[in-house]
Motif scaffolding. Sequence first.
Motif, PDB file in Angstrom:
ATOM      1  N   GLU A 192       0.890  -1.223   0.000  1.00 42.55           N
ATOM      2  CA  GLU A 192      -0.033   0.026   0.023  1.00 42.55           C
ATOM      3  C   GLU A 192       0.923   1.172  -0.047  1.00 42.55           C
ATOM      4  O   GLU A 192       1.873   1.229   0.566  1.00 42.55           O
ATOM      5  N   PHE A 193       0.460   2.228  -0.789  1.00 41.32           N
ATOM      6  CA  PHE A 193       0.940   3.608  -0.585  1.00 41.32           C
ATOM      7  C   PHE A 193      -0.166   4.585  -0.504  1.00 41.32           C
ATOM      8  O   PHE A 193      -1.332   4.514  -1.148  1.00 41.32           O
ATOM      9  N   ALA A 194       0.049   5.240   0.413  1.00 47.87           N
ATOM     10  CA  ALA A 194      -1.226   6.364   0.876  1.00 47.87           C
ATOM     11  C   ALA A 194      -0.762   7.679   1.118  1.00 47.87           C
ATOM     12  O   ALA A 194       0.527   7.909   1.642  1.00 47.87           O
ATOM     13  N   ILE A 195      -1.508   8.694   1.177  1.00 48.83           N
ATOM     14  CA  ILE A 195      -1.022   9.992   1.535  1.00 48.83           C
ATOM     15  C   ILE A 195      -2.208  10.530   2.692  1.00 48.83           C
ATOM     16  O   ILE A 195      -3.335  10.567   2.259  1.00 48.83           O
ATOM     17  N   GLY A 196      -1.852  10.702   3.932  1.00 49.75           N
ATOM     18  CA  GLY A 196      -2.755  11.064   4.744  1.00 49.75           C
ATOM     19  C   GLY A 196      -3.010  12.544   4.885  1.00 49.75           C
ATOM     20  O   GLY A 196      -1.951  13.227   4.513  1.00 49.75           O
ATOM     21  N   THR A 197      -3.909  12.929   5.224  1.00 44.45           N
ATOM     22  CA  THR A 197      -4.445  14.135   4.916  1.00 44.45           C
ATOM     23  C   THR A 197      -5.277  14.792   6.342  1.00 44.45           C
ATOM     24  O   THR A 197      -5.412  16.017   6.274  1.00 44.45           O
ATOM     25  N   ASN A 198      -4.846  14.259   7.601  1.00 39.38           N
ATOM     26  CA  ASN A 198      -5.553  14.472   8.781  1.00 39.38           C
ATOM     27  C   ASN A 198      -4.382  15.423   9.648  1.00 39.38           C
ATOM     28  O   ASN A 198      -3.985  15.037  10.503  1.00 39.38           O
ATOM     29  N   THR A 199      -4.328  16.839   8.920  1.00 36.92           N
ATOM     30  CA  THR A 199      -3.452  17.659   9.494  1.00 36.92           C
ATOM     31  C   THR A 199      -3.713  18.093  11.004  1.00 36.92           C
ATOM     32  O   THR A 199      -3.038  18.499  11.823  1.00 36.92           O
ATOM     33  N   THR A 200      -5.328  18.117  11.260  1.00 33.69           N
ATOM     34  CA  THR A 200      -5.658  18.341  12.690  1.00 33.69           C
ATOM     35  C   THR A 200      -5.127  17.369  13.424  1.00 33.69           C
ATOM     36  O   THR A 200      -4.755  17.771  14.625  1.00 33.69           O
ATOM     37  N   ILE A 235      -4.170   6.503  13.690  1.00 40.88           N
ATOM     38  CA  ILE A 235      -4.184   7.828  13.552  1.00 40.88           C
ATOM     39  C   ILE A 235      -2.951   8.421  12.970  1.00 40.88           C
ATOM     40  O   ILE A 235      -2.918   9.314  11.987  1.00 40.88           O
ATOM     41  N   ALA A 236      -1.605   7.839  13.177  1.00 42.68           N
ATOM     42  CA  ALA A 236      -0.406   8.224  12.536  1.00 42.68           C
ATOM     43  C   ALA A 236      -0.372   8.139  11.068  1.00 42.68           C
ATOM     44  O   ALA A 236      -0.011   8.962  10.462  1.00 42.68           O
ATOM     45  N   GLU A 237      -1.010   7.183  10.534  1.00 41.44           N
ATOM     46  CA  GLU A 237      -1.170   6.792   9.075  1.00 41.44           C
ATOM     47  C   GLU A 237      -1.974   7.819   8.331  1.00 41.44           C
ATOM     48  O   GLU A 237      -1.681   8.358   7.239  1.00 41.44           O
ATOM     49  N   LYS A 238      -2.748   8.840   9.114  1.00 42.03           N
ATOM     50  CA  LYS A 238      -3.614  10.097   8.584  1.00 42.03           C
ATOM     51  C   LYS A 238      -2.340  11.105   8.533  1.00 42.03           C
ATOM     52  O   LYS A 238      -2.953  12.306   8.058  1.00 42.03           O
ATOM     53  N   THR A 239      -1.402  11.113   9.218  1.00 36.20           N
ATOM     54  CA  THR A 239      -0.811  12.398   9.434  1.00 36.20           C
ATOM     55  C   THR A 239       0.419  12.561   8.522  1.00 36.20           C
ATOM     56  O   THR A 239       1.669  13.091   8.765  1.00 36.20           O
ATOM     57  N   GLY A 240       0.527  11.991   7.450  1.00 32.33           N
ATOM     58  CA  GLY A 240       1.559  12.159   6.435  1.00 32.33           C
ATOM     59  C   GLY A 240       1.323  10.728   5.527  1.00 32.33           C
ATOM     60  O   GLY A 240       0.539  10.201   5.404  1.00 32.33           O
ATOM     61  N   PRO A 241       2.213  10.729   4.398  1.00 34.40           N
ATOM     62  CA  PRO A 241       2.326   9.469   3.544  1.00 34.40           C
ATOM     63  C   PRO A 241       2.677   8.251   4.417  1.00 34.40           C
ATOM     64  O   PRO A 241       3.661   8.304   5.242  1.00 34.40           O
ATOM     65  N   HIS A 242       2.182   7.187   4.040  1.00 33.12           N
ATOM     66  CA  HIS A 242       2.486   6.006   4.723  1.00 33.12           C
ATOM     67  C   HIS A 242       2.639   4.779   3.646  1.00 33.12           C
ATOM     68  O   HIS A 242       1.926   4.924   2.612  1.00 33.12           O
ATOM     69  N   PHE A 243       3.469   3.824   3.997  1.00 33.15           N
ATOM     70  CA  PHE A 243       3.532   2.516   3.259  1.00 33.15           C
ATOM     71  C   PHE A 243       3.448   1.481   4.155  1.00 33.15           C
ATOM     72  O   PHE A 243       3.909   1.330   5.057  1.00 33.15           O
ATOM     73  N   ALA A 244       2.890   0.678   3.420  1.00 34.31           N
ATOM     74  CA  ALA A 244       2.444  -0.877   4.150  1.00 34.31           C
ATOM     75  C   ALA A 244       3.311  -1.776   3.468  1.00 34.31           C
ATOM     76  O   ALA A 244       3.205  -1.967   2.222  1.00 34.31           O
ATOM     77  N   VAL A 245       3.835  -2.697   4.214  1.00 36.68           N
ATOM     78  CA  VAL A 245       4.498  -3.806   3.760  1.00 36.68           C
ATOM     79  C   VAL A 245       3.806  -5.117   4.158  1.00 36.68           C
ATOM     80  O   VAL A 245       3.361  -5.182   5.228  1.00 36.68           O
ATOM     81  N   GLY A 246       3.556  -5.737   3.152  1.00 36.55           N
ATOM     82  CA  GLY A 246       2.822  -7.045   3.270  1.00 36.55           C
ATOM     83  C   GLY A 246       1.739  -7.182   2.338  1.00 36.55           C
ATOM     84  O   GLY A 246       1.986  -6.812   0.962  1.00 36.55           O
TER      85      GLY A 246
END
Length: 679
Positions: A551-559, A577-588
């Motif tokens: 997975e590649f994602a861009i989190g948008t929850n700046t609040t 919550i952390a995955e919503k506070t920046g881009p995140h990458f899931a391995v698996g």
Amino acid sequence: MIERYELAAERIRQIPEEESVRLPFRMYFKKVSEFVLMLAELREKIEDGSYMELSMEQLKEWNQRLYEDILPENYGTSYGNPAYAVEQFGEEYGQILSFLYTELRGGIAYVFEGKTEYLTILMELFIEVYNCFEVSGGVDELKDMIYWYASDYCDVFAADRILEQIDPDLDFAVRIIREADLTDLRYLYRFGEYVSENELRTAEHLLELDESVIQKMADVYTEGYRIGFVNTGKDLSKKSVVNIRYVLGFEPVIRKAIENFEKMGLRPAIYRAGVSVLTKHRQSRVGYYGGVPNPQYDYDHRDDQGLFLNKRFVERKLEVMKHVYETHKDLAAQFAGPALIEVFGEKPFIPQVKAEAIHLAEKQEELLRSFTSKSGQMTNEYIKGEERSFTIVAYPIPEIGPDYEKIFDEVIRINTLDAAVYGRVQQTLIDALDQGEAVRILGKGENRTDLTVQLHPLNDPEKETVFENCVADVNIPVGEVFTSPVLEGTNGKLHVTRVYLGDLQFLDLEIDFSNGMIADYRCGNFPREADGRKYIADNILHNHPTLALGEFAIGTNTTAYVAARRFGIEDKLPILIAEKTGPHFAVGDTCYSWSEDIKVYNPNGKEIVARDNSVSIQRKEDVSKAYYNCHTDITIPYDELGSIRVLKKDGGEILLIENGRFVLPGTELLNEPLDAAGE
């Protein structure tokens, strides 16, 4: 069974006075016998009703007695500590006896749940081992006893475990939640879990909140579950059972949630996190649980099955699973999936890696991976992935610090942000991303990330999209956009200076990708690089030789990001919550594992076509090669982010984020919390 129990208890009462076992083993059996007899005393109090007539202070004393031996301040001289046991008895005897004591500690749960059969089985195992020492039995004989205990009682422990997950009539916890006076915190001691200040203060804080707030917390949780079925086109009306997982202290919310679920036609199955080597999850606690007395104790015993894990046992356990599922296939088909309330805020835990603890051999690691794959396939056969869903929400615990109440209130606000607003802004991001063939992510400052993620091509951009517009359904709170990358062409380095994954902290974590697969990795947790690599292999790769970037994602929850910075809890945020506070990458695995063939659509009607990659697509030929049965998200926080750029086929670029701020026209709204905080 009662007769067997009484005979076993009477025999154990004699052990502390006997001298038939040589020193130093005699001291072990004396102390462990006293623990078992304490359980017998407790059982009598629970059965005659006197236990719940005790005062709060008396209940605390009992709880302390049950768990004090493995608390950090006492762990250095506990037989539950394999290092101490090996020091006292040598490596092979020490490991076996530390395992035995740990398994016996599961009797605490069995006493509270009235599982006399389980308690009797443990007591008889203890007596059998004691008898072996009386005649100076060897290590091989002891290992045989442990093996046959695991094999013979697999059809009790492991079989009942499956039923606990799908049968709402097994309602030990549900009855407490429904019937207890939740204003009398003595109810927390009815579960048989360790009750720390976290659970007590959480329950106290919820009592201080207006009932409307409790209702809102429950509504967000259950409505997210319902919407998850709607958004993926799954029919919830076909289901009748929901599994609720949570941490003690949240019973007022769970009671309301049960009522909400019942209005949807769902009955709750609430089961305890495993306490036996036959039911524990290797990496985390799955089910409800209380305080964690000592995370090092859990870590030390995560591989205790290494004492008996072989091909014959794996085949035996799979046979048991198959029989239970086949016997109860109609019940299994009614299972809708889990609904989780997680907690965060614990002090960061970096485990001590002990040579004295039991570790799986390479062949055992292979067997465990095979078992995980086959059991996952079996579960999906009876509880179909394309028919089930889930939801997760997280709240802080008092251990997070003196601002606990303020943080708790802020998390409630974050969990109820306007999903419609985020949905519109995220669609703007997706429209830009859909124009690209790849995305390049660069870190800044000390962050060394330089990673290019290849995107799925679109055959019909008017009807198809690459990214899912995720607001607040299965993953609460809002907001992220995510995709399953194309592995071929995904290359580079992912780096974070500090991240909390599950219950473990990783420092200076670095993962290199080649064609979407992990090629190398390291971290700075330990002085020896080899220990860091083993730490990652165990807890991120789950001992697979490699994993895909699922997975590649861009989190948008700046609040949420700003709130974490304001309270200084960035390293304590759960990945939810952390995955919503920046881009995140899931391995698996990808986010669509086991349900790739179900068409999924964004709110604008476009089908999300990036549901597969070159690993998961192998399910069409050999399902055992398609899934890793793990998915670990790793987030780069905004302040470590240099840029995210969409790379177009014509050589052009679209800049989405620069120096931690959203710069794509139409996404400026996401910078408002950053501006207000002076970020």
